[in-house]
Scaffold this motif. Structure first.
Motif, PDB file in Angstrom:
ATOM      1  N   HIS A   1       0.846  -1.193   0.000  1.00 56.98           N
ATOM      2  CA  HIS A   1       0.000   0.000   0.000  1.00 56.98           C
ATOM      3  C   HIS A   1       0.884   1.247   0.000  1.00 56.98           C
ATOM      4  O   HIS A   1       0.884   2.043   0.939  1.00 56.98           O
TER       5      HIS A   1
ATOM      6  N   LEU B   1      -0.359   5.020   0.709  1.00 58.24           N
ATOM      7  CA  LEU B   1      -0.647   5.279   2.118  1.00 58.24           C
ATOM      8  C   LEU B   1       0.653   5.484   2.892  1.00 58.24           C
ATOM      9  O   LEU B   1       0.771   6.428   3.693  1.00 58.24           O
TER      10      LEU B   1
ATOM     11  N   ASN C   1      -7.076   0.100   8.852  1.00 61.44           N
ATOM     12  CA  ASN C   1      -6.283  -0.874   8.108  1.00 61.44           C
ATOM     13  C   ASN C   1      -5.075  -1.277   8.964  1.00 61.44           C
ATOM     14  O   ASN C   1      -4.019  -0.631   8.911  1.00 61.44           O
TER      15      ASN C   1
ATOM     16  N   PHE D   1      -8.709   8.207  -0.232  1.00 60.13           N
ATOM     17  CA  PHE D   1      -8.554   6.993   0.573  1.00 60.13           C
ATOM     18  C   PHE D   1      -9.878   6.638   1.253  1.00 60.13           C
ATOM     19  O   PHE D   1     -10.668   7.512   1.605  1.00 60.13           O
TER      20      PHE D   1
ATOM     21  N   ASP E   1      -8.368   3.290   5.547  1.00 58.87           N
ATOM     22  CA  ASP E   1      -7.049   3.841   5.252  1.00 58.87           C
ATOM     23  C   ASP E   1      -6.877   5.227   5.875  1.00 58.87           C
ATOM     24  O   ASP E   1      -5.791   5.572   6.355  1.00 58.87           O
TER      25      ASP E   1
END
Length: 337
Positions: free
Chosen positions: A65, A68, A126, A260, A264
């Motif tokens: 990811h 992020l 997350n 997002f 997230d």
């Protein structure tokens, strides 16, 4: 009865007691070298245990990811330093020059690991990405924090300290070498670490307390409390509150602006707005001369408690969101620092 999330936890109260003890009974004379050596050993043990506890699978779980992670790292190592410098004309008059040095040092520290993951879990964010981002922030901080400290902290106030390369070398030797050793030995000692997690948790926190006691002892002997009036301490509360509020608002806005999802967003907010006391205390001992460390640590100690209280409330608000926003609502629970 459980302690309300907005009240100081036991560790914070113990931290305050340690500062009071160092103020009344500082380690001086023949005791000072003994505590310095003991502190160095305890820091090595602290990072050895962190390396042994860190799962390689947990890091790999969220490594894909990248958007992020970049946003979290940008918030930690770019947004905070910019805020510290841009707001200096407004915030610096509220505190002493030595305390604002500590504020700038706070701004270049990595994010926390344990509390970032804990709050993300409570808020139903997350979690794998939080583990990856927080761990990456801590590891990269070994290299980034000394460089930023030499670029921002030393030129601003002329604090004595080693060069960036020297600082990185010392941190690699004193912090990363035990960390890597612990991680390499993880296959053989992970079970023992898990079985004795409660005892090791006390060792973890005791190491931080020992560093704080040693640092404040040296600072008190150099006249710390004569140089820090009550007005400056009150101003430091305002400075920390402003930095935390802007970090939380900015990370939330950016997460939503960049599209997002809610899970997230939660990870970005809790990983990108936090600063690590566990990393900041031993790094300060390596980066700065002993007499200046006490004042430099005051901002991160205050910010640490403030971020826990504010994020505990925020995590519980996130947790109460309806199912369509990211999972079933859960009963909020208090976070461990």
């Amino acid at each position: 009865m459980a302690r309300p999330a907005y009240l100081p936890d036991n560790f914070t109260l113990t931290l305050a007691t340690t500062v009071a003890l160092a103020s009344l009974l500082p380690a001086a004379g023949a005791a000072a070298p003994f505590f310095e050596a003991l502190t160095t050993l305890s820091i090595g043990l602290l990072f050895f245990m962190h390396g042994a506890k860190l799962s390689r699978e947990a890091i790999l779980a969220g490594i894909g990811h990248w958007r992020l992670h970049l946003l979290v790292l940008a918030s930690t190592f770019a947004l905070f330093p910019v805020l510290g410098l841009v707001l200096k004309p407004v915030l610096a008059p509220l505190v002493t020059p030595a305390l604002y040095t500590g504020v700038l040092y706070l701004c270049v520290l990595p994010s926390t690991v344990q509390s970032s993951i804990a709050f993300t879990s409570i808020a139903r964010g997350n979690i794998p990405a939080a583990v990856c981002s927080a761990s990456a922030s801590t590891l990269l901080g070994v290299f980034i924090t000394p460089v930023l400290a030499n670029l921002l902290v030393v030129p601003q106030h002329g604090v004595a300290g080693p060069s960036a390369l020297d600082a990185i070398g010392r941190i690699l030797l004193q912090l990363m070498a035990p960390f890597v050793a612990g991680h390499l030995l993880r296959p053989w000692i992970a079970g023992w670490i898990k079985r004795h997690s409660s005892v090791l948790g006390k060792v973890d926190r005791s190491s931080i307390l020992l560093v704080v006691y040693t640092a404040f002892s040296a600072a008190v002997i150099e006249g710390l409390w004569k140089q820090v009036p009550l007005r400056a301490l009150a101003g430091l509360l305002v400075v920390c509150a402003v930095l935390l509020a802007l970090a939380l608002l900015s990370s939330t806005w950016l997460a939503r602006r960049l599209g997002f999802g809610k899970a997230d967003e939660i990870t970005i907010v809790f990983c990108g707005s936090k600063k690590s006391l566990a990393s900041g205390v031993p790094m300060a001992k390596v980066l700065f001369a002993a007499p200046s460390v006490g004042a430099i640590l005051l901002p991160i100690m205050l910010f640490h408690q403030m971020q826990l209280m504010v994020c505990a409330v925020l995590a519980q608000r996130y947790a109460r969101r309806p199912e369509e926003e990211g999972g079933p609502p859960v009963k909020p629970r208090a976070a461990k620092a």
